[in-house]
Design a protein around this motif. Structure first.
Motif, short mmCIF file in Angstrom:
data_model
loop_
_atom_site.label_atom_id
_atom_site.label_comp_id
_atom_site.label_asym_id
_atom_site.label_seq_id
_atom_site.Cartn_x
_atom_site.Cartn_y
_atom_site.Cartn_z
N TYR A 171 0.73 -1.29 0.05
CA TYR A 171 -0.12 -0.06 0.19
C TYR A 171 0.68 1.22 -0.10
N ALA A 172 0.34 2.31 -0.50
CA ALA A 172 0.99 3.66 -0.53
C ALA A 172 0.03 4.57 0.24
N TYR A 173 0.62 5.56 1.01
CA TYR A 173 -0.24 6.49 1.77
C TYR A 173 0.63 7.69 1.33
N ASP A 174 -0.40 8.87 1.63
CA ASP A 174 0.36 10.27 1.74
C ASP A 174 0.98 10.30 3.01
N PHE A 175 2.07 10.89 3.11
CA PHE A 175 2.93 11.01 4.47
C PHE A 175 3.30 12.47 4.70
N ASP A 176 3.11 12.84 5.77
CA ASP A 176 3.50 14.28 6.37
C ASP A 176 4.74 14.17 7.30
N LEU A 177 5.80 14.58 6.92
CA LEU A 177 6.92 14.32 7.85
C LEU A 177 6.78 15.23 9.11
N GLU A 178 6.37 16.31 8.98
CA GLU A 178 6.35 16.99 10.37
C GLU A 178 5.48 16.38 11.39
N SER A 179 4.30 16.01 11.03
CA SER A 179 3.32 15.60 12.02
C SER A 179 3.40 14.07 12.04
N GLY A 180 3.81 13.35 11.25
CA GLY A 180 4.09 11.83 11.36
C GLY A 180 2.71 11.20 10.95
N ARG A 181 1.75 12.17 10.23
CA ARG A 181 0.74 11.40 9.79
C ARG A 181 0.45 10.61 8.57
N ILE A 182 -0.38 9.69 8.20
CA ILE A 182 -0.51 9.16 7.13
C ILE A 182 -1.84 9.02 6.50
N ALA A 183 -2.01 9.20 5.51
CA ALA A 183 -3.53 9.47 4.89
C ALA A 183 -3.69 8.63 3.43
N ARG A 184 -5.12 8.34 3.10
CA ARG A 184 -5.26 8.05 1.77
C ARG A 184 -4.77 6.80 1.30
N ARG A 185 -4.94 5.58 2.13
CA ARG A 185 -4.53 4.40 1.66
C ARG A 185 -4.83 4.05 0.51
N ARG A 186 -4.09 3.45 -0.19
CA ARG A 186 -4.42 2.74 -1.52
C ARG A 186 -3.45 1.70 -2.28
N PRO A 187 -3.89 0.76 -2.69
CA PRO A 187 -2.95 -0.20 -3.31
C PRO A 187 -2.01 0.22 -4.21
N TRP A 188 -0.91 -0.01 -4.07
CA TRP A 188 0.33 0.55 -4.95
C TRP A 188 0.78 -0.59 -5.95
N VAL A 189 0.92 -1.79 -5.22
CA VAL A 189 1.35 -2.84 -5.99
C VAL A 189 0.49 -4.01 -5.51
N ASP A 190 -0.28 -4.51 -6.43
CA ASP A 190 -1.34 -5.66 -6.13
C ASP A 190 -0.57 -7.12 -6.82
N LEU A 191 -0.21 -8.05 -6.11
CA LEU A 191 0.35 -9.20 -6.72
C LEU A 191 -0.63 -10.45 -6.59
N SER A 192 -1.78 -10.28 -6.23
CA SER A 192 -2.85 -11.44 -5.98
C SER A 192 -3.00 -11.97 -7.21
N GLY A 193 -2.82 -13.38 -7.32
CA GLY A 193 -2.85 -14.24 -8.53
C GLY A 193 -1.71 -14.47 -9.27
N MET A 194 -0.48 -13.67 -8.75
CA MET A 194 0.71 -13.75 -9.33
C MET A 194 1.66 -14.97 -8.54
N GLY A 195 1.25 -15.53 -7.48
CA GLY A 195 1.96 -16.28 -6.67
C GLY A 195 3.28 -15.65 -5.99
N LEU A 196 3.17 -14.53 -5.96
CA LEU A 196 4.38 -13.41 -5.23
C LEU A 196 3.57 -13.01 -3.89
N PHE A 197 4.49 -13.10 -2.93
CA PHE A 197 3.88 -12.70 -1.59
C PHE A 197 5.07 -11.55 -1.00
N PRO A 198 4.76 -10.35 -1.25
CA PRO A 198 5.89 -9.36 -0.84
C PRO A 198 6.06 -9.24 0.83
N ASP A 199 7.42 -9.32 1.05
CA ASP A 199 7.81 -9.30 2.46
C ASP A 199 8.50 -7.94 2.90
#
Length: 299
Positions: A171-199
């Motif tokens: 997943y990717a999130y918007d990140f604010d370095l000053e506050s440390g907040r994350i927001a707007r989660r979205r799938p950035w790389v989806d490997l479902s069905g490819m037999g790959l499990f990102p670690d």
């Protein structure tokens, strides 16, 4: 797609059960990494290949620098400091697990010195992502994860990445370095069905993300837009995490696991649990340290 890459070399013949969390410590030119189930924090000199370890008395999911001779660790259910001069462990904070069997997993520090770490609950999906600040406050940043895994930040500090391995998604999130907040989660790389499990993962200076693929025999490099750019093949079935270090941050270090493999699988993957290094692939970004004061007593 990139062309052929240099060949990985074995740096440490560790035969770890679950090698994880490699972390380059520039002040001492040391590669730290953990063997989760064997309760060990390893430290390696890549110039000589000498590797030693500290016994830390508990499952240890991840670590980050917290000074020249101190590390912060996320063990099974707590945070501790490890003194790398004598191996002394100092408690910081205990965190109650939502379910039996849940433990802390991957983590690292952001550019403001906050320690981010997650938990793993592959059966129940109650895993969380936490942020531990230099003022010793703990913040729950994400919930509903199965295995909170590989995390990192884009070089411009505007994007935060987080992996949930069983969902085969980064997943990717918007990140604010000053506050440390994350927001707007979205799938950035989806490997479902490819037999790959990102670690575990790391980010290079170009903003590309390198993700170790559990049961995938490789590390995959993704461009900043999420498209696959190249694959680095490995002689082990279960690579677990990677980081850049060494001179000019030009060496990729990769940990691996032997846990759960059958005898036949290990015969095909003889170096399972070893640590690898590959030079000349890319240049990494700096490792950040926990910014908590040495003069503040542990909680």
């Amino acid at each position: 797609m990139d062309t052929a890459a240099p060949k990985p070399e074995v740096l440490v013949n560790a035969r770890a059960r679950l090698g994880e969390g490699p972390c380059w410590h520039e002040p001492t030119r040391t590669l730290y990494w953990v063997d989760i189930h064997n309760h060990r924090v390893h430290h390696c000199d890549p110039t000589t290949g000498e590797n030693r370890f500290f016994e830390v008395g508990e499952v240890v999911g991840c670590l980050a620098p917290a000074g020249d001779y101190r590390l912060i660790l996320a063990r099974r259910h707590d945070l501790v400091f490890l003194d790398t001069t004598d191996g002394a462990v100092t408690p910081i904070l205990q965190v109650e697990a939502p379910r039996p069997g849940v433990r802390f997993n991957d983590g690292k520090c952001d550019a403001a010195g906050r320690f981010w770490f997650g938990s793993a609950d592959p059966e129940g999906g109650t895993g969380c992502l936490y942020r531990f600040d230099p003022d010793r406050s703990l913040h729950r940043m994400e919930t509903g994860l199965f295995i909170s895994n590989g995390l990192g930040w884009s070089p411009d500090q505007r994007t935060f990445y987080l992996t949930d391995t069983p969902r085969q998604t980064i997943y990717a999130y918007d990140f604010d370095l000053e506050s440390g907040r994350i927001a707007r989660r979205r799938p950035w790389v989806d490997l479902s069905g490819m037999g790959l499990f990102p670690d575990g993962l790391t980010v290079d200076r170009e903003g590309c993300l390198w993700s170790a693929m559990w049961d995938g025999w490789c590390v995959v490099r993704f461009a900043p837009d999420g498209r696959e750019r190249s694959r680095l093949g490995l002689p082990v079935q279960r690579p677990t995490c990677c980081t850049f270090g060494g001179a000019d941050l030009g060496t990729l270090f990769i940990t691996s696991a032997s846990v759960g493999l059958s005898e036949a699988q290990i015969e095909k993957s003889f170096h399972s649990g070893d640590v690898f290094c590959v030079r000349g692939l890319a240049v990494g970004v700096p490792t950040y340290s926990f910014a908590g004061s040495d003069n503040v007593k542990a909680l």
